[in-house]
Write a protein that holds these residues in place. Sequence first.
Motif, PDB file in Angstrom:
ATOM      1  N   VAL A   1      -1.915   5.729  -7.829  1.00 57.82           N
ATOM      2  CA  VAL A   1      -1.596   7.148  -7.703  1.00 57.82           C
ATOM      3  C   VAL A   1      -0.164   7.340  -7.202  1.00 57.82           C
ATOM      4  CG1 VAL A   1      -2.156   9.268  -6.454  1.00 57.82           C
ATOM      5  CG2 VAL A   1      -4.003   7.829  -7.356  1.00 57.82           C
ATOM      6  N   ARG A   2       0.251   6.576  -6.189  1.00 56.68           N
ATOM      7  CA  ARG A   2       1.579   6.754  -5.621  1.00 56.68           C
ATOM      8  C   ARG A   2       2.675   6.400  -6.630  1.00 56.68           C
ATOM      9  NH1 ARG A   2       3.257   7.894  -0.798  1.00 56.68           N
ATOM     10  NH2 ARG A   2       1.853   9.611  -1.367  1.00 56.68           N
ATOM     11  N   THR A   3       2.494   5.347  -7.409  1.00 56.33           N
ATOM     12  CA  THR A   3       3.502   4.988  -8.403  1.00 56.33           C
ATOM     13  C   THR A   3       3.578   6.046  -9.498  1.00 56.33           C
ATOM     14  OG1 THR A   3       3.166   2.641  -7.959  1.00 56.33           O
ATOM     15  CG2 THR A   3       4.246   3.203 -10.030  1.00 56.33           C
ATOM     16  N   THR A   4       2.458   6.596  -9.894  1.00 58.68           N
ATOM     17  CA  THR A   4       2.476   7.692 -10.870  1.00 58.68           C
ATOM     18  C   THR A   4       3.269   8.866 -10.331  1.00 58.68           C
ATOM     19  OG1 THR A   4       0.274   6.984 -11.617  1.00 58.68           O
ATOM     20  CG2 THR A   4       1.027   9.130 -12.347  1.00 58.68           C
ATOM     21  N   GLU A   5       3.106   9.173  -9.048  1.00 58.09           N
ATOM     22  CA  GLU A   5       3.871  10.245  -8.417  1.00 58.09           C
ATOM     23  C   GLU A   5       5.367   9.932  -8.421  1.00 58.09           C
ATOM     24  OE1 GLU A   5       0.529  11.802  -5.167  1.00 58.09           O
ATOM     25  OE2 GLU A   5       2.085  10.386  -4.566  1.00 58.09           O
TER      26      GLU A   5
ATOM     27  N   GLY B   1      -6.907   5.672   0.053  1.00 57.47           N
ATOM     28  CA  GLY B   1      -5.488   5.753   0.369  1.00 57.47           C
ATOM     29  C   GLY B   1      -4.834   4.395   0.448  1.00 57.47           C
ATOM     30  N   ARG B   2      -5.561   3.404   0.947  1.00 56.39           N
ATOM     31  CA  ARG B   2      -5.004   2.051   1.066  1.00 56.39           C
ATOM     32  C   ARG B   2      -4.699   1.461  -0.299  1.00 56.39           C
ATOM     33  NH1 ARG B   2      -5.816  -0.752   6.072  1.00 56.39           N
ATOM     34  NH2 ARG B   2      -4.854  -2.554   5.073  1.00 56.39           N
ATOM     35  N   VAL B   3      -5.633   1.549  -1.235  1.00 56.44           N
ATOM     36  CA  VAL B   3      -5.419   0.918  -2.539  1.00 56.44           C
ATOM     37  C   VAL B   3      -4.531   1.752  -3.449  1.00 56.44           C
ATOM     38  CG1 VAL B   3      -7.621  -0.287  -2.389  1.00 56.44           C
ATOM     39  CG2 VAL B   3      -7.509   1.898  -3.599  1.00 56.44           C
ATOM     40  N   SER B   4      -4.325   3.041  -3.105  1.00 57.81           N
ATOM     41  CA  SER B   4      -3.513   3.918  -3.945  1.00 57.81           C
ATOM     42  C   SER B   4      -2.083   4.075  -3.444  1.00 57.81           C
ATOM     43  CB  SER B   4      -4.158   5.315  -4.030  1.00 57.81           C
ATOM     44  OG  SER B   4      -5.438   5.236  -4.607  1.00 57.81           O
TER      45      SER B   4
END
Length: 487
Positions: free
Chosen positions: A48-52, A366-369
């Motif tokens: 999710v964070r990389t997509t953001e 949240g940890r894995v994302s």
Amino acid sequence: MDASVIVVGAGPAGLMLAGELRLAGADVLVLERLERPTGESRGIGFTVRTTELFDQRGLLPRFGELDTSTAGHFGGLPLDLTVLGAAHGAARTVPQSRTEAVLESWARQLGAEIRRGQEVTGLSQDAEGVNVTVAGAERALRARYVVGTDGGRSAVRRLVGFDFPGTPATTELYLADIRGVDLPPKMTADPTAGGLVMVAHLPDGITRVIAAERGTPPARRTAPPHFQEVADVFKRLTDTDISTAEPVWVSAFTDAARQVTRYRRDRVLLAGDAAHVHLPAGGQGMNTSVQDSANLGWKLAAVVRGTAPPALLDTYHQERHPVGRRLLANTMAQSLLILGGDDVAPVRDILTELLDHPEVAHHLAGRVSGTDIRYDTGGGRHPLLGVRLPHHALDHGARRTSTTQLLRTGRGLLLDLADNPRLRHRAAPWSDRVDIVTAALADPPEHAPLATTAGALVRPDGHVAWAAPGAHHDLPTALERWFGPAR
């Protein structure tokens, strides 16, 4: 100087860093050992964070239509990513070869120079710069800074002598991308099954299989395994014969976990797998590598352009080393859940029960994302301090924009949400580095942190460095800390 920055390695971390440096106005030369891209799928998809992050730079459309998902896992235990409330889901089936192609095109478009077939064999640094020896070259190259993004067997890490402690490999896992076989998607980590089996469908009719027999020590390899080895393990674990399939790519990896003690040694820095290796659970390795580069790029550019002091680079280690340490901890925990035997079954059972609690589900998601990352940006009570600015629509005069779009330039951002002339006046001496924008939330959420925010200073990587009300330091102090002295 041949370049202000030389980046060694043209994988996702190196190419992302090259793009970030050029976006911030620093010249960069990328050296890659291989003559051409491998075309191998390797890391699949984005968290999710990389997509953001890719959306923040306007890169998502370059990947075409993304197959996104709100389903994740922690050591094989299912997670619902919708608990994160993120604007994007995880992208599931983008092969690393496609990620590298998009990032290389972006970096070149911005003016990065990328040289292939350049094997770095020597590094030496002095008070002014770094000399880089390339095999077969008549002379050494020279740059003010060098960043090693050359993977788990990093030559830069070895040549400079970075300490790389950790735990050695105990298990070998086989991977094969194959065609011509019809297998349903699955993931099995049941202790009674004798090991791990994963099956996933990728684009272009490719099926990825991963198989590991519990208790099988890693082999000393100088080349990838033969596909028949993978097929034999898969047959023993599943009683299914895949030996007639067409292998597209075959590899093996282990559960070794290591991290350098320092991400910077004077003028040489490390990012990505050069700084940390681990079991690639959930594709976190490539994604964390891209995020390393997003944190480092704007800081290094500010230093080489002279707008910020070299001490800003120390915050790269301070912020990203703890992220890498937590990454190793969560992948090692997942390794136990996935590869452990009957003795780990009680832990799986308890974790399964705990995941019924929303707080636990949110924490592990949240940890894995990568969405749980919060940097120490100076302290204060505001809930946005240190976290990434959330996506939200904004009204900017007569124009509709968003927090994400305002970060596309790669510059800092002072977001004035209360139409405060004094706030804008205090930030004006940094306007050569920071965009000052007055806007209002469109359809303001009732309970979101932005709804009670009067102003926010946002770094180029999207993390909030100051927010009102609630920050301990005043705005000029925060501006000077992250963007250097005023004009």
